[in-house]
Every structure is written in C-alpha cells, then in structure tokens.
Design a protein around this motif. Structure first.
Motif, PDB file in Angstrom:
ATOM      1  N   GLY A 214       0.805  -1.210   0.000  1.00  0.00           N
ATOM      2  CA  GLY A 214       0.000   0.000   0.000  1.00  0.00           C
ATOM      3  C   GLY A 214       0.841   1.266   0.000  1.00  0.00           C
ATOM      4  N   SER A 273      -2.048  -5.996   4.067  1.00  0.00           N
ATOM      5  CA  SER A 273      -3.335  -6.692   4.062  1.00  0.00           C
ATOM      6  C   SER A 273      -3.520  -7.593   5.280  1.00  0.00           C
ATOM      7  N   GLY A 274      -2.402  -8.125   5.810  1.00  0.00           N
ATOM      8  CA  GLY A 274      -2.515  -9.002   6.981  1.00  0.00           C
ATOM      9  C   GLY A 274      -2.638 -10.466   6.616  1.00  0.00           C
ATOM     10  N   HIS A 278       2.289 -13.209   7.176  1.00  0.00           N
ATOM     11  CA  HIS A 278       2.800 -12.005   7.831  1.00  0.00           C
ATOM     12  C   HIS A 278       2.382 -12.027   9.306  1.00  0.00           C
ATOM     13  N   ILE A 291      -3.594   0.760   9.354  1.00  0.00           N
ATOM     14  CA  ILE A 291      -4.189   1.746   8.445  1.00  0.00           C
ATOM     15  C   ILE A 291      -4.269   1.082   7.082  1.00  0.00           C
ATOM     16  N   ASN A 292      -5.494   0.948   6.575  1.00  0.00           N
ATOM     17  CA  ASN A 292      -5.686   0.286   5.284  1.00  0.00           C
ATOM     18  C   ASN A 292      -6.940   0.841   4.643  1.00  0.00           C
ATOM     19  N   GLY A 309      -8.712   4.006   5.692  1.00  0.00           N
ATOM     20  CA  GLY A 309      -8.433   5.265   5.027  1.00  0.00           C
ATOM     21  C   GLY A 309      -7.164   5.208   4.205  1.00  0.00           C
ATOM     22  N   ASP A 310      -6.889   6.308   3.520  1.00  0.00           N
ATOM     23  CA  ASP A 310      -5.729   6.394   2.641  1.00  0.00           C
ATOM     24  C   ASP A 310      -4.492   6.798   3.439  1.00  0.00           C
TER      25      ASP A 310
ATOM     26  N   GLN B 121      -0.215 -20.253  -4.431  1.00  0.00           N
ATOM     27  CA  GLN B 121      -1.272 -20.734  -3.544  1.00  0.00           C
ATOM     28  C   GLN B 121      -2.607 -20.586  -4.249  1.00  0.00           C
ATOM     29  N   GLN B 145       7.493 -20.960  -4.633  1.00  0.00           N
ATOM     30  CA  GLN B 145       7.685 -19.552  -4.250  1.00  0.00           C
ATOM     31  C   GLN B 145       8.799 -18.864  -5.030  1.00  0.00           C
ATOM     32  N   ASP B 181       3.952 -14.271  -6.245  1.00  0.00           N
ATOM     33  CA  ASP B 181       3.234 -13.207  -6.957  1.00  0.00           C
ATOM     34  C   ASP B 181       4.096 -11.974  -7.205  1.00  0.00           C
TER      35      ASP B 181
HETATM   36  C1  LIG Z   1       5.291 -19.682   1.791  1.00  0.00           C
HETATM   37  C2  LIG Z   1       5.024 -18.226   1.938  1.00  0.00           C
HETATM   38  C3  LIG Z   1       5.806 -17.484   2.792  1.00  0.00           C
HETATM   39  C4  LIG Z   1       5.544 -16.136   2.974  1.00  0.00           C
HETATM   40  N1  LIG Z   1       6.297 -15.450   3.877  1.00  0.00           N
HETATM   41  C5  LIG Z   1       5.966 -14.164   4.154  1.00  0.00           C
HETATM   42  C6  LIG Z   1       6.661 -13.433   5.165  1.00  0.00           C
HETATM   43  O1  LIG Z   1       7.618 -13.913   5.779  1.00  0.00           O
HETATM   44  N2  LIG Z   1       6.261 -12.161   5.419  1.00  0.00           N
HETATM   45  C7  LIG Z   1       5.224 -11.562   4.736  1.00  0.00           C
HETATM   46  O2  LIG Z   1       4.923 -10.400   5.033  1.00  0.00           O
HETATM   47  N3  LIG Z   1       4.578 -12.219   3.773  1.00  0.00           N
HETATM   48  C8  LIG Z   1       4.921 -13.504   3.460  1.00  0.00           C
HETATM   49  N4  LIG Z   1       4.265 -14.147   2.457  1.00  0.00           N
HETATM   50  C9  LIG Z   1       3.384 -13.364   1.557  1.00  0.00           C
HETATM   51  C10 LIG Z   1       2.023 -13.112   2.101  1.00  0.00           C
HETATM   52  O3  LIG Z   1       1.179 -14.201   1.779  1.00  0.00           O
HETATM   53  C11 LIG Z   1       1.411 -11.832   1.456  1.00  0.00           C
HETATM   54  O4  LIG Z   1       1.441 -11.971   0.059  1.00  0.00           O
HETATM   55  C12 LIG Z   1       2.148 -10.543   1.836  1.00  0.00           C
HETATM   56  O5  LIG Z   1       2.317 -10.473   3.237  1.00  0.00           O
HETATM   57  C13 LIG Z   1       1.340  -9.368   1.348  1.00  0.00           C
HETATM   58  O6  LIG Z   1       2.046  -8.168   1.565  1.00  0.00           O
HETATM   59  P1  LIG Z   1       1.303  -6.777   1.629  1.00  0.00           P
HETATM   60  O7  LIG Z   1       0.339  -6.794   2.761  1.00  0.00           O
HETATM   61  O8  LIG Z   1       2.369  -5.743   1.610  1.00  0.00           O
HETATM   62  O9  LIG Z   1       0.577  -6.691   0.204  1.00  0.00           O
HETATM   63  P2  LIG Z   1      -0.934  -6.853  -0.196  1.00  0.00           P
HETATM   64  O10 LIG Z   1      -1.496  -8.124   0.277  1.00  0.00           O
HETATM   65  O11 LIG Z   1      -0.990  -6.551  -1.647  1.00  0.00           O
HETATM   66  O12 LIG Z   1      -1.703  -5.699   0.611  1.00  0.00           O
HETATM   67  C14 LIG Z   1      -1.569  -4.344   0.373  1.00  0.00           C
HETATM   68  C15 LIG Z   1      -2.627  -3.627   1.184  1.00  0.00           C
HETATM   69  O13 LIG Z   1      -2.459  -2.227   1.065  1.00  0.00           O
HETATM   70  C16 LIG Z   1      -3.729  -1.611   1.058  1.00  0.00           C
HETATM   71  N5  LIG Z   1      -3.568  -0.299   0.409  1.00  0.00           N
HETATM   72  C17 LIG Z   1      -3.258  -0.031  -0.883  1.00  0.00           C
HETATM   73  N6  LIG Z   1      -3.174   1.291  -1.087  1.00  0.00           N
HETATM   74  C18 LIG Z   1      -3.429   1.887   0.087  1.00  0.00           C
HETATM   75  C19 LIG Z   1      -3.513   3.244   0.513  1.00  0.00           C
HETATM   76  N7  LIG Z   1      -3.274   4.251  -0.332  1.00  0.00           N
HETATM   77  N8  LIG Z   1      -3.831   3.497   1.803  1.00  0.00           N
HETATM   78  C20 LIG Z   1      -4.072   2.472   2.674  1.00  0.00           C
HETATM   79  N9  LIG Z   1      -4.010   1.174   2.325  1.00  0.00           N
HETATM   80  C21 LIG Z   1      -3.685   0.882   1.049  1.00  0.00           C
HETATM   81  C22 LIG Z   1      -4.604  -2.561   0.285  1.00  0.00           C
HETATM   82  O14 LIG Z   1      -5.970  -2.384   0.638  1.00  0.00           O
HETATM   83  C23 LIG Z   1      -4.062  -3.923   0.732  1.00  0.00           C
HETATM   84  O15 LIG Z   1      -4.790  -4.451   1.821  1.00  0.00           O
HETATM   85  C24 LIG Z   1       4.506 -15.506   2.255  1.00  0.00           C
HETATM   86  C25 LIG Z   1       3.727 -16.255   1.379  1.00  0.00           C
HETATM   87  C26 LIG Z   1       3.963 -17.590   1.223  1.00  0.00           C
HETATM   88  C27 LIG Z   1       3.063 -18.360   0.307  1.00  0.00           C
END
Ligand SMILES: Cc1cc2nc3c(=O)[nH]c(=O)nc-3n(C[C@H](O)[C@H](O)[C@H](O)COP(=O)(O)OP(=O)(O)OC[C@H]3O[C@@H](n4cnc5c(N)ncnc54)[C@H](O)[C@@H]3O)c2cc1C
Ligand SMILES: Nc1ncnc2c1ncn2[C@@H]1O[C@H](COP(=O)(O)O)[C@@H](O)[C@H]1O
Lengths: 328, 263
Positions: A214, A273-274, A278, A291-292, A309-310, B121, B145, B181
């Motif tokens: 995000g 995203s959670g 993570h 914040i999301n 929110g943003d 996944q 991965q 991804d």
């Molecule tokens: C085997 C395996 C191991 C993994 N190990 C890890 C690990 O160690 N750690 C880890 O973190 N992940 C890990 N992952 C990846 C995990 O599944 C998620 O893909 C990753 O955590 C997503 O990261 P993210 O929340 O940054 O991105 P996203 O899931 O893309 O989420 C981005 C979020 O930002 C929000 N957003 C966008 N723009 C704004 C804005 N302007 N204001 C507010 N909010 C906004 C969106 O609504 C969204 O919810 C692993 C996955 C697998 C399959």
C-alpha cells in the motif's frame, strides 16, 4: 507403537528454532501414543558434528538419523525420510513449518501415499492417534485433521510449537548412506541465504512502523521512516515479503514466515493486508494499529485499532502530530 | 518444448468463503474466477516463450475441477495459453491435497511437459504445496515460491526466499515450479483474446482416461479426513473506524497511543 519422525533444518552450525519446537512437540505427543520421537538431519558431514546431533536429545529426540547430502533443498530430504520410514515404520512425520517444511512434507506425502495437513497450530492425542488443528478461511474456523493409512504428516505453522528442553545430550546418532533419486539431484544450490540490503535490527525495537504494498513504491517507505523517526528512541521500520521481493525494502526488515518474528510494544501497519504468513511473525505484538483503505482487509481482524483510510493522507499528518506532541 | 500451467477456479475474493455444514466441505457456490495467483504462472510461461532463450512450442493450461472450471481455462487461454486440458470426474470430488496432486500428475503425464508452472497458492485451499506433490509423482524436481526465473543453458536459474534469506538454485528440466506473486505483473487479456478463447482446443478427460487409481482419490481415497470444525479462541474485537476528517482521525490515533503510554 506410534513413533514420530521430525526433520531438523540447520544453517550455519545451528538448528532452526521451529525444528527444535517440532521435536519437543513430537516427543511429547509420541509419548502419549506409546512411541518415541526421532530426528532426521541432512547436510555436509562437517556441518553436522556428533556433538551437535546428540544435542537434539535435549529436546526429546531418541535417535538422530544423519545423512550426507545437499543442504537447503527439499527433495533430498524426502529421499532420506522415505528410507527411514520404510525401515522403521514411523506413524507420523512432523515439521516445524517454514518453506522447506512445506515442500518436504508435501513431497513425502506423495512418495508414501500419506495424508498431509499444513499450517497446523495444535496437535493432540485422541484415542491413541494424533489429530491436528488447522485454521482455515483466514483463521475464522479450525478444521480438525485425522489420518488414515500408515503415515500422517503434520506441517506446523511457524512458532506453533514451543521449544522445551527435557533431556540431555544423549540422542543416539545413526549414520545413513542414502542413494538420492535422480530428480532430487536435478536441482543444485548456487547460493544460499543471501541477505540483500542493509542489516537492520527490528527484533529489538519497541515501536515498529511496518509498511506493505500500500505504500506504493520504494519512495513510499520514506513516509514510514519519518513516522518511525517521530516516535524517536527505539523505533524502526519493518516490511512485508511482497515489498521485500519487489526490492522496496531490505530483507532484514521483513516480518513473517520467512522473515523475523517480532513482539514490539507497538506495531503500526501501513498498507498491509494481513496475510497469515505475515501475521505469524507479529501477532504477539502488545498493541496493533492498522491503516488500510480496504475495510475488508484481514488485518482488521486482529488489530486493536483499525483505521480505514488512505495512508497517503494519514501518515504525514500523524507524523506531524506525534512530533508536535513529543516537542510539547 | 511444452509448458503446462496449472490453473484453478476459485470463489471470487469478494465473496465470503464458508464451510457447508451439510457436507463439511468448502462451499464453492457463488461468483467464481481464475485463481489470481495462477495468472503469474501463465505470465511466466509467456515471458519464457517471448524471451526466446527457450523454444516454447506450446503452453497448455491444465485444471482439475467441476464443469464450471472451464471458465478458468478460458481465462487462461485469453492470457496466452494455446489450448487446455480439463480433468473432470465426480469421483475426484472431496480429494485432499495429496489426492489432488496425484490426480493432476496423472493428467500431466499424458502431456509429458518439459516444464510445469503453477501459482504459489490457491485462494480457497491455501495449501502452498500442490506443486511439491505433483512433482514427486512425476519424478521431477520441484521448487516453490520462485520470484525470479532465468534460462541458463539447458537449465533454469531460480531465486526465492527461504528461511535464511534468498536462495539461488539451478534446476535441470523437466521440472515443476510454483511462482510467487512478485515474479511479474500479469498482462491484461485483449478483447480479441477474450472473444477467441472459447474457440481454442479444450479437451475434457475423466479419471479413467488418464489412468487414475480410484482408490487414491475422492473423499474416500484421501488419507486426511476432516469433517469436524471448531471455532478459534475468541479474541476481543478491536476498534475500527473510517477516516472521514483526517485531522480528527489523527487526533484519535494520538489519543489512543497516549492512553496506552506509547508516546
Ligand atoms: C510460503 C510463503 C511465505 C511467505 N512469507 C511471508 C513473510 O515472511 N512475510 C510476509 O509479510 N509475507 C509472506 N508471504 C506473503 C504473504 O502471503 C502476502 O502476500 C504478503 O504479506 C502481502 O504483503 P502486503 O500486505 O504488503 O501486500 P498486499 O497483500 O498486496 O496488501 C496491500 C494492502 O495495502 C492496502 N492499500 C493499498 N493502497 C493503500 C492506501 N493508499 N492506503 C491504505 N491502504 C492501502 C490494500 O488495501 C491492501 O490491503 C509468504 C507467502 C507464502 C506463500
Ligand atoms: N484443482 C486444481 N487444478 C489445477 N491446478 C490446481 C488445483 N489446485 C491447485 N492447483 C494449482 O496449485 C497451486 C497451489 O495451490 P494450493 O497448493 O492449493 O495452495 C495453485 O495456484 C494452482 O496453480
């Protein structure tokens, strides 16, 4: 008799904490179903000395099966575990989680026609058998797995199994000479454990501002850094795997399954995203703020304070407000 | 060479997923879509073909699922696959991960691919492991991965994050690779490709057609039995509010932090 076999991952002369937890869990549960827990280690002979292997007895391992083989790859370990189970008839295999645990457990399930459950958070003995709890649907339900057939495979979620010392350094070490299957040898490790980017300490921080996709791009992390700076003292910036893989922030700052496990006083997520992978690395934080912009983001399910929110609007003003507060 | 890409139809992310209490299985009704993680696998196949370092003769989308799953195949074809293979059979319903991986491997065997690509996944099953199961049945090396993939002579050079940092692995083909991804930004299908997708060859096969041993699939052939569901320990719900006036929002956050002595 229901013996348990556990794969123990090692790196740089030390065993993986989640693998040790799997031994503790395996030993405790095996005892409840009338068996014992053995371990498997695979690597270059020099990296797996007798004393190191015997030390697995501390966590409850009875025997340690040691095989010379490539490190960091799953399929050679499948070959070794397949061989051990075919000779000794273990009823369950338990993995502490992590990437390799998932790959080895799944490969072993194929090889031995076994059942496999992943992301397991608890194992119990019931009517002389082991059953496994697996959270599903974004942790809103728990599905209970029972196993049919000769082998049941349990892949834990990371940090699910606690490391417990129960014995001394007296595990028996059994050397195996394994002939690896040709397809296991088709993959070759070129470099292992590259760190990529600055070495930052997030495990010691009291306040973590964690950034995700995000934030939009690498520059977006400056907002996170400024907010962490406003908190002052022991505050740092952390990240998700998505942004680390994209090269926006260094690997050392990553929280989660293949990153660090943290429990700061305050964890503040911006644009994360959670995802489960993570969450497993930060869920024991004392206070969680998110914040999301997406009201359905899973992170709101486990945050104490959630703001829909943003972040581009909120972070700069929040930074300013905290600076003012600190100055006043 | 031939690349097979595994694709799956999953409930749309916006639809709430639930367990059907009468069957104990995931309720798969409602809006459905191609698993978003699989679009990265298709894109990786397309980039290998366009990269030119490998001669890619054919990209085949493969799925196992009910009849409705053809839509995932059409989407895969609109994104670049040349044709598709649909394994569909009532006897496969209720298969666990190991049984699904076995059945997919049997379907793939008949294609003899040089490379199998799949997503990290599935949005509904979230097992992260189908690739490792499929690979061992096919007697191929497997890596999951993967976030970078390059041709290196007669092999592929791959990068992925494991427990201790980034690993680089060289793997000789044939192989099964699941891609993360972060590996690429999938393209959007052109209107023409969407319109033409239904005209591309699609073969439907049954369990018997691909030589599946019926005792190893379906709910009865699965070695994991699940049918009991529990509620997770209740956690006190946090407070969530919407940002309407950012100054007020910030004041609220600051008060909350001050109350807890965090600033
Ligand atoms: C085997 C395996 C191991 C993994 N190990 C890890 C690990 O160690 N750690 C880890 O973190 N992940 C890990 N992952 C990846 C995990 O599944 C998620 O893909 C990753 O955590 C997503 O990261 P993210 O929340 O940054 O991105 P996203 O899931 O893309 O989420 C981005 C979020 O930002 C929000 N957003 C966008 N723009 C704004 C804005 N302007 N204001 C507010 N909010 C906004 C969106 O609504 C969204 O919810 C692993 C996955 C697998 C399959
Ligand atoms: N029924 C299926 N048919 C085809 N491919 C599948 C199926 N189930 C899973 N896959 C593939 O396996 C990947 C990982 O899924 P999973 O192991 O269920 O998380 C998905 O991204 C798909 O590419």
């Amino acid at each position: 008799m229901s013996d348990v076999l556990v794969y123990v991952l090692h790196y740089d002369g030390a065993f993986n904490k989640n693998s040790l937890g799997a031994i503790s869990e395996g030993a405790a549960r095996a005892a409840e179903v009338g068996g014992a827990c053995d371990a498997v280690v695979v690597g270059a002979g020099a990296s797996l000395g007798d004393d190191l292997c015997r030390s697995l007895g501390r966590y409850g391992a009875r025997r340690v099966f040691r095989a010379e083989g490539p490190e960091g790859l799953a399929q050679p370990v499948v070959d070794v575990m397949d061989r051990v189970i075919s000779e000794h008839g273990h009823r369950y295999a338990i993995f502490g989680g992590g990437l390799l645990g998932f790959e080895i457990g799944a490969g072993l399930a194929a090889r031995r026609r076994a059942g496999v459950t992943m992301e397991v958070t608890a194992v119990r003995a019931q009517d002389g058998e082991l059953v496994a709890d697996r959270p599903i649907l974004g942790d809103t339900k728990i599905s209970v797995s029972r196993y049919r057939g000769e082998l049941g495979i349990i892949i834990g979620r990371i940090n699910a199994f606690e490391v417990r010392e129960v014995g001394g350094d007296q595990a028996e070490v059994v050397d195996l000479s394994v002939e690896y299957s040709p397809w296991s040898m088709q993959a070759e490790m070129v470099t292992r454990g590259e760190q990529r980017g600055a070495d930052i300490d997030i495990e010691g921080a009291d306040v973590l501002v964690a950034g995700g996709r995000g934030l939009g791009n690498a520059e977006g992390f400056q907002m996170a850094e400024q907010l962490a700076g406003a908190f002052g003292g022991n505050a740092a910036v952390a990240a998700t795997r998505a942004v680390v893989d994209a090269g926006w922030y260094p690997y050392a700052a990553q929280i989660g399954q293949t990153g660090k496990t943290v429990s700061p006083k305050l964890y503040l997520a911006a644009g994360i995203s959670g995802a489960i992978q993570h969450k497993v690395g930060m869920q024991s934080s004392e206070n969680i703020v998110a914040i999301n912009k997406d009201p359905n983001a899973p992170i709101f399910e486990f945050s104490d304070l959630g703001v829909v929110g943003d972040l581009n609007k909120i972070l700069p003003k929040l930074t300013e407000a905290i600076r003012t507060r600190k100055a006043g | 060479m031939k690349i097979c890409v595994l694709v799956k139809e999953v409930p749309d992310a916006a639809v709430e997923k639930r367990i059907d209490p009468s069957t104990g299985r995931m309720d798969r009704s409602g809006e459905r879509n191609l698993n978003p993680y699989d679009t990265h696998a298709i894109e990786a196949a397309m980039q290998l073909r366009e990269g030119g370092a490998l001669q890619v003769d054919e990209i085949v989308a493969v799925t196992m699922g009910p009849e409705s799953a053809v839509r995932a195949l059409h989407k895969a074809v609109s994104l670049g696959a040349d044709r598709s293979l649909h394994l569909s059979d009532g006897s496969l319903a209720g298969s666990d991960v190991a049984a699904t991986g076995y059945a997919l491997a049997k379907a793939l065997e008949r294609e003899s691919p040089d490379l199998v690509l799949l997503g990290q996944q599935s949005d509904d099953g979230e097992c992260y492991t189908i690739g490792a199961v499929v690979a061992d049945h096919l007697r191929m090396p497997s890596l999951t991965q993967v976030v970078k993939l390059e041709v290196d002579g007669d092999a592929l050079r791959l990068e992925r994050q494991a427990e201790y940092g980034y690993d680089t692995v060289r793997v000789k083909l044939p192989a099964v690779i699941s891609v993360g991804d972060a590996i690429n930004e999938p393209r959007y299908p052109s209107l023409k490709a969407i319109m033409g997708a239904k005209k591309k060859p699609l073969e439907m096969v049954s369990a018997v057609d691909v030589g599946i041993d019926a005792s190893l699939v379906g709910a009865d052939g699965s070695r994991v039995h699940c049918g009991e569901f529990k509620e997770p320990p209740a956690k006190a719900a946090g407070q969530v509010f919407e940002d309407e006036n950012t100054d007020e929002t910030v004041a609220k956050i600051v008060d909350w932090l001050v109350e807890r002595k965090l600033i």
